[in-house]
Design a protein around this motif. Structure first.
Motif, PDB file in Angstrom:
ATOM      1  N   ASN A 146       0.824  -1.207   0.000  1.00  0.00           N
ATOM      2  CA  ASN A 146       0.000   0.000   0.000  1.00  0.00           C
ATOM      3  C   ASN A 146       0.860   1.260   0.000  1.00  0.00           C
ATOM      4  O   ASN A 146       0.520   2.257  -0.654  1.00  0.00           O
ATOM      5  CB  ASN A 146      -0.937  -0.012   1.204  1.00  0.00           C
ATOM      6  N   ASP A 199       1.798   2.108  -3.458  1.00  0.00           N
ATOM      7  CA  ASP A 199       0.672   2.709  -4.192  1.00  0.00           C
ATOM      8  C   ASP A 199       0.448   4.158  -3.772  1.00  0.00           C
ATOM      9  O   ASP A 199       0.218   5.039  -4.613  1.00  0.00           O
ATOM     10  CB  ASP A 199      -0.605   1.899  -3.952  1.00  0.00           C
ATOM     11  N   SER A 218      -4.270   2.483  -9.508  1.00  0.00           N
ATOM     12  CA  SER A 218      -3.601   3.160  -8.398  1.00  0.00           C
ATOM     13  C   SER A 218      -3.480   2.279  -7.166  1.00  0.00           C
ATOM     14  O   SER A 218      -2.614   2.507  -6.318  1.00  0.00           O
ATOM     15  CB  SER A 218      -4.356   4.442  -8.034  1.00  0.00           C
ATOM     16  N   ALA A 219      -4.338   1.283  -7.039  1.00  0.00           N
ATOM     17  CA  ALA A 219      -4.311   0.391  -5.875  1.00  0.00           C
ATOM     18  C   ALA A 219      -3.917  -1.030  -6.242  1.00  0.00           C
ATOM     19  O   ALA A 219      -4.097  -1.945  -5.435  1.00  0.00           O
ATOM     20  CB  ALA A 219      -5.680   0.383  -5.193  1.00  0.00           C
ATOM     21  N   ARG A 278      -1.109  -2.757  -6.597  1.00  0.00           N
ATOM     22  CA  ARG A 278      -0.161  -3.495  -5.751  1.00  0.00           C
ATOM     23  C   ARG A 278      -0.854  -3.960  -4.473  1.00  0.00           C
ATOM     24  O   ARG A 278      -0.694  -5.116  -4.049  1.00  0.00           O
ATOM     25  CB  ARG A 278       1.032  -2.609  -5.407  1.00  0.00           C
ATOM     26  N   THR A 279      -1.603  -3.054  -3.852  1.00  0.00           N
ATOM     27  CA  THR A 279      -2.316  -3.407  -2.624  1.00  0.00           C
ATOM     28  C   THR A 279      -3.331  -4.507  -2.882  1.00  0.00           C
ATOM     29  O   THR A 279      -3.415  -5.489  -2.132  1.00  0.00           O
ATOM     30  CB  THR A 279      -3.027  -2.171  -2.038  1.00  0.00           C
TER      31      THR A 279
END
Length: 417
Positions: free
Chosen positions: A54, A57, A155-156, A158-159
């Motif tokens: 996170n 990101d 945008s998120a 990876r999380t």
């Protein structure tokens, strides 16, 4: 069913989800609840791994100049991870809707008729920024017997990748089938494939800004449950108690500005004597006010409002203010500019409250209460996928029952027609 070759980005995931859905619809409640507990435990145990992803990101979003309201939606910390894990545990305590008898009767010819709740099947969810939606959606789909195809934002990603990996591993250990939760590629083309995957996907639910929602609604070839923008209003009636009005308006606007149930427009009856005090309280809280002529005359520093202000879901510390002649004028304003999410009235008059609740056509109407209460958790539904602002198939917070359809089971004894 279309050729899976026409879905190069999501086809394999859709096939796995389709196979998983056939298993999930038959699972007993205790198995699903055990899987939810395993998911919650795994999220807490691997919080460091989740937060590391996170942080990447969040840093990338800030480097790209992303507004802080969006960054706030994206950001996780240990408390937020614990919160989403607790939301999964809350689902365990909620009734399983699958198998509930909605209605039943014995027909004159002796047939037994039951309308029974069943899973929707494969649920595609397209959403922006918020990685907590990844967990909420997966848990809600699992408890209601559905497979989840999750398409989060780039945008998120990876999380979301870590969250889904953690939950998928927990589900596998709990004996659930591969494909119960699938994360789709975070690019525009994958959304197009998902929207066209008729025969693979039973319903798509968008959760995000207006442009995302409109794309899904306009392009989808599969059924859509639309979750809309939150241009929410608070109307302060002439009969309102000043302290109640101030508390409700401030909480509706300032409690958390980056969410869809935050109030964006304040409508005040012209006979309200405490308008200057109310606007000053908002300004003291850091709210930038955009008002009509009467609002600008009440206190200094109010910016002129235009039609754009009445139409805008700010998602920031901004609020539009209009002074109206009476309650019908407030209803007219809401009818023109509302997105059908949540409206609130602050009033002591029973007749004003009755007229407002009858005249507003929105998913939720608050009486002497903050707009921030329009939320599945606050309503006691557990986690939610979003707030539906349409009228079919569900309206308001999308909880467990809203993720089911029904089947008619008709039992006879050799009956023929």
């Amino acid at each position: 069913m279309p050729d899976v070759a026409a879905l190069p980005l999501i086809g394999a995931s859709a096939l796995r989800a389709r196979a998983a859905a056939r298993v999930l619809r038959t699972l007993p409640t205790d198995v699903k609840d055990g899987a939810l507990a395993a998911m919650a435990d795994a999220l807490v145990e691997r919080v460091d791994e989740i937060l590391a992803a996170n942080a990447l990101d969040v840093n990338a979003a800030r480097a790209d100049g992303t507004p802080e309201s969006t960054v706030d939606r994206l950001r996780l910390d240990a408390g937020r991870v614990a919160g989403v894990a607790e939301a999964l545990r809350t689902l365990i305590a909620l009734p399983d809707p699958v198998g509930d008898v909605v209605r039943g009767s014995r027909l004159p010819n002796g047939l037994e008729l039951r309308q029974v709740r069943v899973p929707l099947g494969v649920v595609g969810i397209v959403y922006e920024a918020r990685p907590n939606v990844t967990v909420d959606a997966a848990g809600l789909c699992l408890k209601s017997g559905n497979a989840a195809l999750l398409r989060g934002s780039a945008s998120a990603h990876r999380t979301n990748t870590v969250l889904v990996a953690v939950m998928t591993e927990a589900l596998s250990k709990a004996g659930l089938p591969e494909g119960s939760i699938e994360l789709l590629p975070a690019d525009r083309a994958s959304v197009g494939e998902l929207l066209g995957a008729r025969g693979f996907v039973d319903v798509v639910i968008p959760r995000g800004g207006g442009s995302l929602i409109q794309r899904v609604v306009n392009e989808a070839k599969v059924p859509v449950i639309e979750t809309g923008e939150g241009n929410c209003h608070v109307y302060v009636d002439a009969s309102a108690d000043p302290a109640t009005a101030e508390a409700v308006v401030l909480n509706s606007k300032t409690h958390r500005v980056s969410v869809c149930n935050s109030a964006e427009t304040l409508l005040v009856h012209r006979d309200v004597p405490f308008l200057p005090r109310l606007l000053a309280a908002l300004a003291d809280a850091g709210v930038t006010l955009h008002g009509d002529e009467a609002a600008r005359a009440a206190v200094d520093g109010v910016l002129p409002a235009t039609d754009e202000d009445w139409a805008t879901e700010y998602l920031s510390m901004d609020m539009a203010v209009r002074v109206v002649d009476d309650l019908p004028a407030a209803l007219d304003h809401i009818a023109r500019w509302s997105t059908g999410h949540t409206e609130a009235i602050v009033a002591d008059s029973a007749s004003a409250i009755a007229a407002f609740t009858a005249g507003v056509d929105s998913a939720a109407v608050m009486v002497n209460a903050s707009t921030r209460f329009t939320d599945g958790g606050e309503f006691g539904f557990g986690a939610e996928i979003g707030i539906s602002t349409q009228k079919l198939h569900a309206r308001g917070p999308l909880g467990l029952p809203e993720l089911t359809s029904t089947t008619y089971v008709v039992t006879g004894n050799g009956h023929v027609r």
